[in-house]
Design a protein around this motif. Structure first.
Motif, mmCIF file in Angstrom:
data_model
loop_
_atom_site.group_PDB
_atom_site.id
_atom_site.type_symbol
_atom_site.label_atom_id
_atom_site.label_comp_id
_atom_site.label_asym_id
_atom_site.label_seq_id
_atom_site.Cartn_x
_atom_site.Cartn_y
_atom_site.Cartn_z
ATOM 1 N N ASP A 49 -56.665 -46.673 6.046
ATOM 2 C CA ASP A 49 -57.012 -45.470 5.291
ATOM 3 C C ASP A 49 -56.398 -44.225 5.931
ATOM 4 N N VAL A 50 -56.265 -44.252 7.265
ATOM 5 C CA VAL A 50 -55.781 -43.102 8.023
ATOM 6 C C VAL A 50 -54.803 -43.569 9.088
ATOM 7 N N ALA A 51 -53.723 -42.794 9.265
ATOM 8 C CA ALA A 51 -52.780 -43.033 10.363
ATOM 9 C C ALA A 51 -52.840 -41.836 11.303
ATOM 10 N N PHE A 52 -53.136 -42.090 12.566
ATOM 11 C CA PHE A 52 -53.109 -41.061 13.601
ATOM 12 C C PHE A 52 -51.744 -41.143 14.261
ATOM 13 N N LEU A 53 -50.963 -40.062 14.185
ATOM 14 C CA LEU A 53 -49.575 -40.081 14.622
ATOM 15 C C LEU A 53 -49.287 -39.041 15.694
ATOM 16 N N ASP A 54 -48.520 -39.460 16.690
ATOM 17 C CA ASP A 54 -47.941 -38.519 17.639
ATOM 18 C C ASP A 54 -46.734 -37.883 16.959
ATOM 19 N N ILE A 55 -46.334 -36.720 17.388
ATOM 20 C CA ILE A 55 -45.140 -36.070 16.836
ATOM 21 C C ILE A 55 -43.885 -36.545 17.561
ATOM 22 N N ASP A 61 -39.702 -39.759 14.844
ATOM 23 C CA ASP A 61 -40.819 -38.893 15.204
ATOM 24 C C ASP A 61 -41.932 -39.000 14.160
ATOM 25 N N GLY A 62 -43.068 -38.430 14.484
ATOM 26 C CA GLY A 62 -44.217 -38.533 13.597
ATOM 27 C C GLY A 62 -44.021 -37.896 12.239
ATOM 28 N N LEU A 63 -43.257 -36.806 12.192
ATOM 29 C CA LEU A 63 -42.993 -36.161 10.905
ATOM 30 C C LEU A 63 -42.160 -37.071 10.009
ATOM 31 N N GLU A 64 -41.161 -37.708 10.578
ATOM 32 C CA GLU A 64 -40.342 -38.636 9.796
ATOM 33 C C GLU A 64 -41.176 -39.837 9.353
ATOM 34 N N GLU A 77 -54.068 -41.345 4.567
ATOM 35 C CA GLU A 77 -54.139 -39.977 5.083
ATOM 36 C C GLU A 77 -53.466 -39.952 6.454
ATOM 37 N N VAL A 78 -52.890 -38.815 6.814
ATOM 38 C CA VAL A 78 -52.204 -38.674 8.094
ATOM 39 C C VAL A 78 -52.866 -37.579 8.913
ATOM 40 N N VAL A 79 -53.144 -37.905 10.173
ATOM 41 C CA VAL A 79 -53.636 -36.939 11.148
ATOM 42 C C VAL A 79 -52.654 -36.951 12.306
ATOM 43 N N PHE A 80 -52.079 -35.793 12.599
ATOM 44 C CA PHE A 80 -51.171 -35.691 13.739
ATOM 45 C C PHE A 80 -51.978 -35.353 14.982
ATOM 46 N N VAL A 81 -51.730 -36.087 16.045
ATOM 47 C CA VAL A 81 -52.396 -35.865 17.323
ATOM 48 C C VAL A 81 -51.283 -35.617 18.337
ATOM 49 N N ASP A 90 -44.837 -27.826 9.437
ATOM 50 C CA ASP A 90 -44.114 -28.984 8.896
ATOM 51 C C ASP A 90 -45.072 -30.112 8.554
ATOM 52 N N ALA A 91 -46.058 -30.323 9.402
ATOM 53 C CA ALA A 91 -47.027 -31.396 9.175
ATOM 54 C C ALA A 91 -47.813 -31.166 7.893
ATOM 55 N N PHE A 92 -48.270 -29.949 7.679
ATOM 56 C CA PHE A 92 -49.060 -29.672 6.490
ATOM 57 C C PHE A 92 -48.212 -29.668 5.223
ATOM 58 N N GLU A 93 -46.921 -29.407 5.361
ATOM 59 C CA GLU A 93 -46.018 -29.533 4.203
ATOM 60 C C GLU A 93 -45.899 -30.990 3.763
ATOM 61 N N LEU A 94 -46.181 -31.913 4.694
ATOM 62 C CA LEU A 94 -46.193 -33.349 4.370
ATOM 63 C C LEU A 94 -47.590 -33.808 3.950
#
Length: 100
Positions: A49-55, A61-64, A77-81, A90-94
């Motif tokens: 349901d959720v992916a916790f991603l490093d940048i 990278d996490g954005l890609e 859903e994506v949560v950047f940590v 950039d993260a919120f644009e995704l």
């Protein structure tokens, strides 16, 4: 129960986040990956349901990674940590759920 995947190139960071998520009692970790390419390859089968991603990760990278998730049209859903605050816009644009 929220099913999650953690993708970070640092094993210690994965362990720390996994411990925090377990403490909530509401999270099941269905995948932990230090290699984002492997995570992307397996993400469809995990039902997260959720992916916790490093940048900042090698290979991708996490954005890609988040961009590739959008292309897969996976309802995740994506949560950047991350320690990098300069990528928040950039993260919120995704359409990230959150940026920690």
């Amino acid at each position: 129960m929220i099913r999650t995947v953690i993708v970070d190139d640092e094993i210690a960071a994965i362990g720390n986040l996994a411990d925090l998520l377990h403490e909530t009692g509401d999270v099941e970790i269905v995948g932990q990956f230090i290699n984002p390419l492997e995570a992307l390859d397996r993400i469809r089968d995990l039902g997260a349901d959720v992916a916790f991603l490093d940048i900042d990760m090698p290979a991708m990278d996490g954005l890609e990674f988040a961009s590739k998730l959008l292309e897969l049209k996976q309802p995740i859903e994506v949560v950047f940590v991350t320690a990098y605050n300069e990528y928040a816009v950039d993260a919120f644009e995704l359409h990230a759920l959150d940026y920690l």
